[in-house]
Design a protein around this motif. Structure first.
Motif, short mmCIF file in Angstrom:
data_model
loop_
_atom_site.label_atom_id
_atom_site.label_comp_id
_atom_site.label_asym_id
_atom_site.label_seq_id
_atom_site.Cartn_x
_atom_site.Cartn_y
_atom_site.Cartn_z
N ILE A 107 0.42 -1.39 0.05
CA ILE A 107 -0.09 -0.04 -0.12
C ILE A 107 0.55 1.19 -0.19
O ILE A 107 1.74 1.41 0.80
N ILE A 108 0.73 2.02 -0.64
CA ILE A 108 1.19 2.99 -1.42
C ILE A 108 0.47 4.53 -0.32
O ILE A 108 -0.79 4.96 -1.32
N ALA A 109 0.62 5.31 0.29
CA ALA A 109 -0.03 6.73 1.05
C ALA A 109 0.17 7.86 -0.08
O ALA A 109 1.87 7.86 -0.42
N ILE A 128 4.61 2.19 1.84
CA ILE A 128 5.62 3.30 0.98
C ILE A 128 4.73 5.30 1.42
O ILE A 128 3.17 5.13 0.90
N VAL A 129 5.04 6.14 1.97
CA VAL A 129 4.73 6.84 2.10
C VAL A 129 5.46 8.23 0.74
O VAL A 129 6.52 8.59 0.53
N VAL A 130 4.54 8.48 0.06
CA VAL A 130 4.20 9.52 -0.99
C VAL A 130 3.90 11.25 -0.57
O VAL A 130 2.40 11.44 -0.59
N ALA A 131 4.70 11.98 -0.41
CA ALA A 131 3.48 12.95 0.46
C ALA A 131 3.95 14.98 -0.53
O ALA A 131 4.91 14.87 -1.42
N LEU A 185 9.50 9.65 7.41
CA LEU A 185 8.13 9.20 7.48
C LEU A 185 7.95 9.05 6.33
O LEU A 185 7.19 8.13 5.84
N VAL A 186 8.30 9.95 5.25
CA VAL A 186 7.69 9.58 3.68
C VAL A 186 8.99 9.56 2.99
O VAL A 186 10.46 9.75 2.93
N SER A 187 8.66 8.87 1.77
CA SER A 187 9.40 8.64 1.26
C SER A 187 10.23 9.62 0.04
O SER A 187 11.28 9.58 -0.41
N GLU A 188 9.56 10.55 -1.06
CA GLU A 188 9.43 11.02 -1.84
C GLU A 188 8.40 12.47 -1.25
O GLU A 188 7.48 11.96 -0.61
#
Length: 267
Positions: A107-109, A128-131, A185-188
């Protein structure tokens, strides 16, 4: 990027779904009048979608998002105020959070705007977290007299470290997308308009990989949070043995030796 969305049957449009790329399912929280707050009903509907995605071999990766204005304002405070701790202890509600935790596929947020309280805890359940540049993250429960109860006190320190986690938990203050990136917390962090598109790009790349290997790799990596190193290494080794029993492992190695693209079938 345009995503054709539709309501999940029976969802009352609490969650919208779209398939922008082969193997990728986008789920969008859709309670705009309540800032995407996570009522019991909303969490149940989200789990219905994830349950269907887990059973559908065509879905290899999920992107979870909210709106540009807000990802999620967290728990439904009105329900909590009316029913007290019984709202929190509701067995079905707690079971659904565990179901999200145990979802076997990645799941990617994709987070634009604030992820507050339970919204931040939902982000912490994603792999994975993209912000977007205007995203923010907070555990604001302390500001209404309670504490995080859906994993915030346990997962946030693992994600960002003790000092920052306690600052967020004890003050309720938000951190920016950039600060979340610096803390891990965030990857990108990407321009707001690109957030979902970038998450879909990553999801599409994951979807192109052998799906059973992806799921086993996720299980092995998440075990690092629960097991001592020696046990984690043994768990990893067992998952490697599992991978070698798959048809896709054989296909991947054959394709490499034959210098051609692999054809993965999920077996």
């Amino acid at each position: 990027m345009s995503i054709k969305s539709s309501s999940v049957p029976g969802s009352d449009e609490l969650v919208l779904s779209g398939t922008p790329s082969e193997g990728v399912l986008v789920l969008t929280l859709n309670r705009p009048s309540k800032a995407n707050s996570l009522s019991k009903e909303a969490v149940v509907r989200l789990c219905e979608c994830l349950r269907a995605a887990a059973a559908d071999s065509a879905v290899r990766c999920v992107v979870l998002t909210g709106s540009v204005r807000i990802f999620s304002a967290g728990a439904d405070i009105s329900g909590m105020a009316e029913h007290g701790v019984d709202w929190y202890l509701d067995g079905e509600r707690l079971d659904r959070w565990r179901e999200i935790q145990d979802f076997p596929k990645p799941i990617i947020a994709a987070v634009n705007g604030p992820a507050i309280g339970g919204g931040c805890e939902l982000v912490l359940l994603c792999d994975i977290v993209v912000a977007g540049e205007e995203a923010s993250f907070s555990q604001g429960e302390i500001t209404v007299g309670v504490i995080p109860g859906d994993g915030g006190t346990q997962r946030l320190p693992r994600a960002v470290g003790k000092s920052l986690a306690l600052q967020m938990i004890l003050t309720g203050e938000r951190i920016s997308a950039q600060r979340a990136y610096e803390a891990g917390l965030v990857s990108e962090v990407v321009p707001t308009a690109r957030t979902v598109a970038r998450a879909v790009e990553i999801a599409a790349l994951i979807a192109s990989r052998p799906p059973l290997s992806v799921q086993l790799a996720k299980r092995a990596a998440l075990a690092a949070y629960a097991l001592p190193l020696a046990e984690g290494l043994a768990f990893e080794r067992d998952r490697v043995v599992d991978v070698f029993e798959t048809e896709d492992r054989a296909e991947g190695m054959r394709a490499f030796l034959e210098k051609r693209p692999p054809r993965y079938v999920g077996k």
